[in-house]
Structures are given as structure tokens and as C-alpha cells.
Design a protein around this motif. Structure first.
Motif, PDB file in Angstrom:
ATOM      1  N   ALA A 160      30.754  56.841  17.343  1.00 51.22           N
ATOM      2  CA  ALA A 160      32.178  57.085  16.980  1.00 51.22           C
ATOM      3  C   ALA A 160      33.361  56.269  17.817  1.00 51.22           C
ATOM      4  CB  ALA A 160      32.459  58.465  16.565  1.00 51.22           C
ATOM      5  N   ILE A 162      33.225  53.535  18.903  1.00 48.63           N
ATOM      6  CA  ILE A 162      33.790  52.327  18.615  1.00 48.63           C
ATOM      7  C   ILE A 162      34.776  52.105  17.326  1.00 48.63           C
ATOM      8  CG2 ILE A 162      31.897  51.192  19.823  1.00 48.63           C
ATOM      9  CD1 ILE A 162      30.802  50.215  17.063  1.00 48.63           C
ATOM     10  N   LEU A 163      34.936  53.418  16.747  1.00 48.30           N
ATOM     11  CA  LEU A 163      35.589  53.374  15.504  1.00 48.30           C
ATOM     12  C   LEU A 163      36.726  52.710  15.514  1.00 48.30           C
ATOM     13  CD1 LEU A 163      35.203  54.327  12.564  1.00 48.30           C
ATOM     14  CD2 LEU A 163      36.241  56.229  13.208  1.00 48.30           C
ATOM     15  N   PRO A 164      37.778  53.222  16.493  1.00 48.33           N
ATOM     16  CA  PRO A 164      39.209  52.650  16.294  1.00 48.33           C
ATOM     17  C   PRO A 164      38.884  51.271  16.476  1.00 48.33           C
ATOM     18  CG  PRO A 164      38.917  54.317  18.099  1.00 48.33           C
ATOM     19  CD  PRO A 164      37.550  54.298  17.511  1.00 48.33           C
ATOM     20  N   GLN A 165      38.018  50.403  17.260  1.00 48.98           N
ATOM     21  CA  GLN A 165      38.149  49.034  17.428  1.00 48.98           C
ATOM     22  C   GLN A 165      37.534  48.286  16.189  1.00 48.98           C
ATOM     23  OE1 GLN A 165      36.139  48.531  21.614  1.00 48.98           O
ATOM     24  NE2 GLN A 165      36.752  46.626  20.917  1.00 48.98           N
ATOM     25  N   LEU A 166      36.763  49.115  15.415  1.00 48.23           N
ATOM     26  CA  LEU A 166      35.986  48.641  14.188  1.00 48.23           C
ATOM     27  C   LEU A 166      37.174  48.883  13.281  1.00 48.23           C
ATOM     28  CD1 LEU A 166      32.569  49.599  13.578  1.00 48.23           C
ATOM     29  CD2 LEU A 166      33.543  47.457  14.100  1.00 48.23           C
TER      30      LEU A 166
END
Lengths: 304, 236
Positions: A160, A162-166
Motif C-alpha cells: 500500500a 506505493i498507492l499514492p504514487q500509483l
């Protein structure tokens, strides 16, 4: 200067991820050793060297990482925190001083953002380095715990992280494909194009509703900002920092009112053994609605 | 209209609680394809956006120090501090916790949690305050206090965190707007998050105050009974 410092910090962040990969690989009790090692290894590679390789390759690596999480191959291993009696003993021994390193990060981040032109991110990095040194001196912890505990926490946060970047990348793809135009054309029949109040209300309520449906304000922000924020609020001359900040917390008002945000609303009810599993939501609805309406007023008054 | 398929994929994926990362990636790829991009273009858009937004994941560099502090009892210390709060009513326990939680979040201290703080500390303290003040605290009241105790964690956590200049939420705003061609500075977003943080605290305080009112209306106060008893004794 700022760019070089930031690049240095990306390498440092990459190293945290790289050590997490190594710790996972060395962890024989890890349930998904190879997948977890690969995930953090790829992330480390992207952080440290991603700038120097074709973007297409980075994109392909992200897709591989997506496969790994889809097949539940990225998990927490067996890295341990200290036991409870040790923690209790040390917390008595060290006392309130233990908060100083933790606060150092925030003080550096804010101070450097406010008083230099290096920005809050460089501040965050410097703060983290200063805090680590302080913490090591204060606790006299062995240096190996920098790696051990960093890996432990990163594995806990898991994929999770890396979620903001994705989601930002998703916004970029939506933009390239012209999703925003489609949504705004659809809505323009309902919302008058040049009415600021109507645009603001649609943006805030849209954020809250989408968050309630998806249970995730971050994902809602990427979608609703492209679809409603851009054509109906930002294009009318809103201060982007103010409108953006309020849009996200308008989404959080939605989080208060939905069973989809299970971590915040349903799980706590279970932890507290309430009779009604929606008890937390019922309690939060009056505040959620009032605060959402307040957001519309704040955005209308402060951002224009 | 077909271009909205990505939004639909996200909606369905999140509702069905499928793997978040995979859902977002699939939504992006499918949207790109129906939007007329070829697969290489999609990968390179994805990759370059990810490289450009690496700053959103800089919190990674703070994890080692937080981990070490936790090893040496950071949470235990915070719990000790909260245990020492002397508050006379249920509402006041919750007001103080929300304030502490919100300020901690604004300083990027992740010292909260329903498991770590609400169940073992805040709920017992809030219930305890009610039991000190009132004769008999019924099941319905305890159920309501549970709801408020859980809410106090969410109020403080949600609306305090974006005041921190490098919080996940602030960087998401900066990154998403950046991808849409609008440049904003993290510090400006953090400062713009203050009014909502203050409003959230004020509203929660009002809500706790109303809870105290409701409890005192419904339940018999120990103090009043005590006075009655002594008065009766006087008559004797």
C-alpha cells in the motif's frame, strides 16, 4: 541544489527498500519470500536508478509489481519488535525524551519549508537523518536495528505504500486519455459552467460520495479532481492549494460515514465489541455532514 | 462514455475489495487503451509519472527511526502520558484525546489507533468517568460511549494529518494536481489544511459536550443522591 538533495534522498529511500528486500530474502520463515524480495527490490531499483532508464521499463516493472500484489506474494515476514517487558522498562528509563527524535522530523520539515527555499521534502529527509542519529545516541541501540526496524515497518505498511504514487500515475493516464473532459461534459448539463458555488459544492460532495462508495479518499481524489475539480473549480481561478486541501478533507468527511472504510469504522466497532456494527458510523454521521457543509463554505470563501 | 471504464473498474474493484494496487494499474491500462494510447505509451506514461512522484514516498526514510523508537517504548510512553489525564467527565476525556491525537498527527507522530489506544485506554477511561459520576450506567450508554471513543480516534487522525507538510495526503494533492498541470507547494497545502482541522476539533468538542449533557439527563448523578441522603440524615 534542491534537485540534487532530493535525488540523494530518493537513493536513501531506495536503500530502505533494498534492505527490506534483503531482509525478506534472508527471512527463512517468510511465507512469500521470493515475491516480497522481488517487490521491494524492484521498488529500490526504480528509486535509485529509475531516472536513468527508459520510462517504459519502469512502467513494465510496475506492472510486474502489480502481478505480485494481485497474487498475494507481498507479505509480512517474521521480523520482530522487542518484547513488551523490554519496551515498558525502556520507556520508563528514557522517559518523555523519547518524543524528541520523533518530533525532530516534523520540526525540520516545517522549519526548512518555511525558512529556506529547499522545501518541506528536503526538510523531511534531513529531519529523518537527524532523528535517526538522535535516536541511536539516546537509546544506544545497535546500528543493525536501523536496517531491522526500517524493514519491519516497511513490510508492515506493505505494498500500500506505493498507492499514492500509483494514483497520481492513474491521474496522468486519465488526463492523457481525456477522462476529465468526458466527466465534465456529462456533468455540465447539471452544473452551470460559470457558477463558482455550484462547482465548489459539486467538488466537495462528489469527493465525499465517491469516497463513501470506494472507501478510499485518495482514490476518489485522483478521479474527482480530474473530472469535477479541474473543469468546475480550478478553471474558475480557485487557489489550487486551498481548493485541493479542502477537497481531500471533504473526502475524509465521506470516510466517516461509510462502512466501505472498514479499517476506520467497522473493525473498531468489532474491537470495542459494540452491539451494532455500524455504531461508529452512526456516531460520526452528524459531524460528517456538518463538516462537509463547512467545507463547501470554506472552499467558496477561502479559495476565491 | 467508454473512457469512463477506468472509473468503473476502480469502483467495482474497491467495492469487491480486490487487490488495490492491481485494480489501480488495470484501471489505468484499460483507460489508456480505450483512450487510444498504445501499450508502450501507457507503460511510459505510468513509468514517468511514477518517477516524477517519487517524493510522495519519501516517508520511507523516516521508517528506521520510528521503528527504533518503537523498539524502545515510544508507544508505551505515550500510553503512560494519556493514562495520567485527569478528566472529570466522559466528554472531557474524549476532548483531550482528540486534541492530543490531532496535534500528534499534525506533527506526523502516528501515535494512535483503535487497537493500541482506544480499546485499552480511551474507552475504559471514558466509561470510568461515567461510572464515577453516575449511579448506574446502562448498556445503551456504554454502547454509545464506545461509538464516541472510536470516533475520537478518527476525528483526530483524519483532520490533523494534512497539517504536516510531508504527509501522504498533502503529497497526494501536490502530485495529482502536478500531473494535471497545476503546480502547488506542499507547505501551501499544509497551511490550507488548518481551517478544516480547527473546525473538526470544534465540532467534535460540541459533540462530546452534547454527549455529557445526554448522559447527565438520562442517568442519576451520584452527587445529587449523596446530597439527598445527607439531607435526609439531617432531618432525622
Amino acid at each position: 541544489m534542491k534537485a540534487i538533495l532530493l535525488e540523494g534522498l530518493y537513493i536513501l529511500a531506495g536503500l530502505v527498500s533494498l534492505f527490506t528486500a534483503i531482509m525478506a530474502f534472508k527471512d527463512d520463515k517468510h511465507p512469500t519470500k521470493i515475491g516480497t524480495t522481488l517487490f521491494w527490490g524492484l521498488l529500490a531499483f526504480i528509486f535509485i536508478l529509475g531516472k536513468y532508464i527508459p520510462a517504459t521499463v519502469v512502467g513494465a516493472m510496475l506492472v510486474i509489481m502489480g502481478f505480485l500484489t494481485a497474487f498475494k506474494q507481498v507479505r509480512f515476514g517474521s521480523l520482530k519488535n522487542s518484547d513488551e517487558s523490554f519496551r515498558k522498562e525502556k520507556s520508563k528509563e528514557i522517559g518523555n525524551k523519547i518524543f524528541i527524535p520523533a518530533l525532530t522530523i516534523a520540526v525540520f520539515a516545517f522549519g526548512i519549508a518555511q525558512f529556506t527555499n529547499l522545501g518541506g521534502l528536503v526538510g523531511l529527509g534531513f529531519g529523518a537523518i537527524a532523528a535517526t542519529i538522535l535516536a541511536l545516541t539516546m537509546t544506544k541501540a545497535e546500528g543493525k536495528y536501523v536496517v531491522h526496524d526500517g524493514s519491519r515497518l516497511l513490510q508492515h505498511v506493505g505494498s500500500a505504500s506505493i498507492l499514492p504514487q500509483l494514483l497520481a500515475a492513474l491521474g496522468a493516464l486519465f488526463n492523457a486519455a481525456g477522462v476529465g473532459q468526458v466527466i465534465s461534459q456529462g456533468i455540465s448539463g447539471v452544473i452551470p459552467q460559470d457558477n463558482i458555488l455550484a462547482g465548489v459544492a459539486a467538488y466537495c460532495v462528489g469527493m465525499a460520495l465517491f469516497t463513501m462508495i470506494m472507501g478510499n479518499a485518495f482514490a476518489a481524489f485522483a478521479v474527482i479532481t480530474a473530472g469535477i475539480g479541474l473543469p468546475f473549480v480550478f478553471s474558475q481561478g480557485a487557489n489550487p492549494a486551498i481548493a485541493g486541501a479542502l477537497a481531500l478533507t471533504a473526502g475524509y468527511c465521506g470516510t466517516l460515514m461509510t462502512p466501505m472504510a472498514a479499517n476506520f469504522n467497522i473493525v473498531p466497532a468489532a474491537i470495542l465489541e459494540t452491539k451494532n456494527k455500524n455504531r461508529v458510523i452512526i456516531t460520526q454521521i452528524p459531524l460528517g455532514i456538518t463538516l462537509l457543509l463547512t467545507h463547501i463554505v470554506l472552499m467558496y470563501v477561502l479559495a476565491f | 462514455m467508454l473512457k469512463l471504464i477506468g472509473v468503473l473498474i476502480i469502483l467495482i474493484g474497491f467495492i469487491l475489495k480486490l487487490d488495490t494496487i492491481a485494480v489501480v494499474l488495470i484501471a489505468g491500462i484499460v483507460t489508456g487503451l480505450v483512450g487510444g494510447l498504445d501499450f508502450t505509451e501507457i507503460l511510459s506514461t505510468l513509468g514517468s509519472a511514477f518517477i516524477k512522484t517519487r517524493y510522495m514516498s519519501l516517508f520511507l526514510v523516516t521508517l528506521p527511526v520510528i521503528g527504533i523508537l518503537e523498539r524502545y517504548g515510544l508507544r508505551e510512553r505515550a500510553a503512560d502520558l494519556i493514562k495520567n489525564i485527569k478528566a472529570v467527565t466522559t466528554g472531557k476525556v474524549l476532548i483531550i484525546y482528540t486534541l492530543i491525537r490531532e496535534l500528534a498527527a499534525a506533527f506526523s507522530l502516528r501515535l494512535g489507533g483503535h487497537v493500541q489506544f482506544i480499546r485499552p485506554l480511551i474507552f475504559p477511561m471514558a466509561q470510568g468517568a461515567a461510572e464515577v459520576n453516575y449511579e448506574k450506567v446502562g448498556e445503551n450508554e456504554i454502547e454509545e460511549i464506545k461509538g464516541y471513543a472510536a470516533a475520537s480516534e478518527n476525528y483526530g487522525n483524519f483532520f490533523g494529518q494534512n497539517v504536516f507538510v510531508a504527509s501522504g495526503g498533502v503529497l497526494l494533492i501536490v502530485g495529482t494536481l502536478g500531473e494535471l498541470g497545476i503546480e502547488v507547494a506542499p507547505l501551501a497545502v499544509a497551511k490550507a489544511s488548518i481551517p478544516a482541522a480547527i473546525c473538526a476539533f470544534i465540532y467534535s468538542t460540541i459533540q462530546y459536550y452534547l454527549l455529557d449533557k445526554k448522559l447527565s439527563k438520562r442517568l442519576d448523578s451520584k452527587k445529587v443522591n449523596y446530597k439527598k441522603e445527607t439531607a435526609n440524615e439531617g432531618v432525622k
